[in-house]
Design a protein around this motif. Structure first.
Motif, PDB file in Angstrom:
ATOM      1  N   LEU A 167       0.832  -1.199   0.000  1.00 22.16           N
ATOM      2  CA  LEU A 167       0.000   0.000   0.000  1.00 22.16           C
ATOM      3  C   LEU A 167       0.871   1.255   0.000  1.00 22.16           C
ATOM      4  N   SER A 168       1.845   1.295   0.874  1.00 22.41           N
ATOM      5  CA  SER A 168       2.755   2.434   0.951  1.00 22.41           C
ATOM      6  C   SER A 168       3.492   2.636  -0.372  1.00 22.41           C
ATOM      7  N   GLY A 169       3.938   1.551  -0.973  1.00 22.97           N
ATOM      8  CA  GLY A 169       4.657   1.631  -2.239  1.00 22.97           C
ATOM      9  C   GLY A 169       3.808   2.167  -3.369  1.00 22.97           C
ATOM     10  N   LYS A 170       2.564   1.687  -3.461  1.00 20.95           N
ATOM     11  CA  LYS A 170       1.662   2.154  -4.521  1.00 20.95           C
ATOM     12  C   LYS A 170       1.378   3.640  -4.382  1.00 20.95           C
ATOM     13  N   ILE A 171       1.132   4.075  -3.162  1.00 12.94           N
ATOM     14  CA  ILE A 171       0.831   5.485  -2.940  1.00 12.94           C
ATOM     15  C   ILE A 171       2.081   6.344  -3.148  1.00 12.94           C
ATOM     16  N   GLY A 172       3.214   5.863  -2.668  1.00 16.51           N
ATOM     17  CA  GLY A 172       4.460   6.612  -2.773  1.00 16.51           C
ATOM     18  C   GLY A 172       4.955   6.816  -4.193  1.00 16.51           C
ATOM     19  N   LYS A 173       4.518   5.985  -5.127  1.00 16.32           N
ATOM     20  CA  LYS A 173       4.930   6.117  -6.529  1.00 16.32           C
ATOM     21  C   LYS A 173       4.149   7.198  -7.278  1.00 16.32           C
ATOM     22  N   LEU A 174       3.081   7.671  -6.679  1.00 21.38           N
ATOM     23  CA  LEU A 174       2.258   8.672  -7.369  1.00 21.38           C
ATOM     24  C   LEU A 174       2.970  10.023  -7.396  1.00 21.38           C
ATOM     25  N   PRO A 175       2.756  10.796  -8.464  1.00 27.77           N
ATOM     26  CA  PRO A 175       3.418  12.102  -8.555  1.00 27.77           C
ATOM     27  C   PRO A 175       2.889  13.071  -7.501  1.00 27.77           C
ATOM     28  N   GLY A 176       3.802  13.811  -6.872  1.00 27.05           N
ATOM     29  CA  GLY A 176       3.429  14.814  -5.892  1.00 27.05           C
ATOM     30  C   GLY A 176       2.922  14.254  -4.585  1.00 27.05           C
ATOM     31  N   VAL A 177       3.326  13.005  -4.259  1.00 30.73           N
ATOM     32  CA  VAL A 177       2.861  12.353  -3.031  1.00 30.73           C
ATOM     33  C   VAL A 177       4.057  11.837  -2.242  1.00 30.73           C
ATOM     34  N   ASN A 178       4.067  12.120  -0.938  1.00 31.57           N
ATOM     35  CA  ASN A 178       5.075  11.597  -0.025  1.00 31.57           C
ATOM     36  C   ASN A 178       4.371  10.759   1.026  1.00 31.57           C
ATOM     37  N   VAL A 179       4.956   9.611   1.369  1.00 33.05           N
ATOM     38  CA  VAL A 179       4.350   8.734   2.369  1.00 33.05           C
ATOM     39  C   VAL A 179       5.422   8.178   3.291  1.00 33.05           C
ATOM     40  N   LYS A 180       5.094   8.096   4.564  1.00 30.71           N
ATOM     41  CA  LYS A 180       5.965   7.493   5.577  1.00 30.71           C
ATOM     42  C   LYS A 180       5.098   6.583   6.432  1.00 30.71           C
ATOM     43  N   THR A 181       5.666   5.467   6.866  1.00 29.60           N
ATOM     44  CA  THR A 181       4.932   4.501   7.669  1.00 29.60           C
ATOM     45  C   THR A 181       5.707   4.184   8.935  1.00 29.60           C
ATOM     46  N   ALA A 182       4.993   4.164  10.049  1.00 26.58           N
ATOM     47  CA  ALA A 182       5.564   3.774  11.343  1.00 26.58           C
ATOM     48  C   ALA A 182       4.839   2.513  11.807  1.00 26.58           C
ATOM     49  N   PHE A 183       5.627   1.475  12.129  1.00 30.17           N
ATOM     50  CA  PHE A 183       5.071   0.182  12.540  1.00 30.17           C
ATOM     51  C   PHE A 183       5.141   0.017  14.051  1.00 30.17           C
ATOM     52  N   SER A 184       4.132  -0.648  14.618  1.00 31.31           N
ATOM     53  CA  SER A 184       4.220  -1.058  16.019  1.00 31.31           C
ATOM     54  C   SER A 184       5.131  -2.276  16.097  1.00 31.31           C
ATOM     55  N   ASN A 185       5.637  -2.564  17.275  1.00 31.15           N
ATOM     56  CA  ASN A 185       6.482  -3.739  17.448  1.00 31.15           C
ATOM     57  C   ASN A 185       5.675  -4.995  17.785  1.00 31.15           C
ATOM     58  N   ILE A 186       4.380  -4.843  17.965  1.00 30.24           N
ATOM     59  CA  ILE A 186       3.535  -5.978  18.336  1.00 30.24           C
ATOM     60  C   ILE A 186       3.065  -6.681  17.074  1.00 30.24           C
ATOM     61  N   ILE A 187       3.279  -7.989  17.030  1.00 28.32           N
ATOM     62  CA  ILE A 187       2.827  -8.808  15.913  1.00 28.32           C
ATOM     63  C   ILE A 187       1.703  -9.702  16.420  1.00 28.32           C
ATOM     64  N   SER A 188       0.554  -9.646  15.739  1.00 28.22           N
ATOM     65  CA  SER A 188      -0.606 -10.464  16.099  1.00 28.22           C
ATOM     66  C   SER A 188      -0.678 -11.668  15.181  1.00 28.22           C
ATOM     67  N   HIS A 189      -1.121 -12.774  15.728  1.00 24.83           N
ATOM     68  CA  HIS A 189      -1.308 -13.993  14.928  1.00 24.83           C
ATOM     69  C   HIS A 189      -2.789 -14.285  14.838  1.00 24.83           C
ATOM     70  N   GLU A 190      -3.321 -14.264  13.628  1.00 29.26           N
ATOM     71  CA  GLU A 190      -4.752 -14.533  13.438  1.00 29.26           C
ATOM     72  C   GLU A 190      -4.964 -15.906  12.897  1.00 29.26           C
TER      73      GLU A 190
END
Length: 85
Positions: free
Chosen positions: A62-85
């Protein structure tokens, strides 16, 4: 399946990309916890924040698709908690 919670910050400087961003976010809607969009009219930009709970590869895609668009900047911050579903 392992999922992580993340926050994605998007700055849109080219309003032509806004419609495409909305379509991409719609495609990932099942993972989105919440979304906030703020038009900053004095600077003619849009600020979007997305809270998401998804597998890390989906968040990165998702971040990659949005970040490739012209005039768009994106940054993502992840939590350290991993859930198992």
């Amino acid at each position: 399946m392992e999922t992580r919670v993340a926050v994605m910050s998007i700055i849109v400087e080219d309003s032509q990309s806004a419609e495409i961003i909305n379509a991409i976010l719609h495609d990932y809607g099942r993972y989105i916890i919440g979304r906030m969009g703020i038009p900053y009219r004095q600077r003619d930009i849009y600020i979007i924040s997305i809270a998401i709970d998804a597998p890390q590869d989906k968040i990165s895609a998702l971040s990659g698709k949005i970040g490739k668009l012209p005039g768009v900047n994106v940054k993502t911050a992840f939590s350290n908690i991993i859930s198992h579903e």
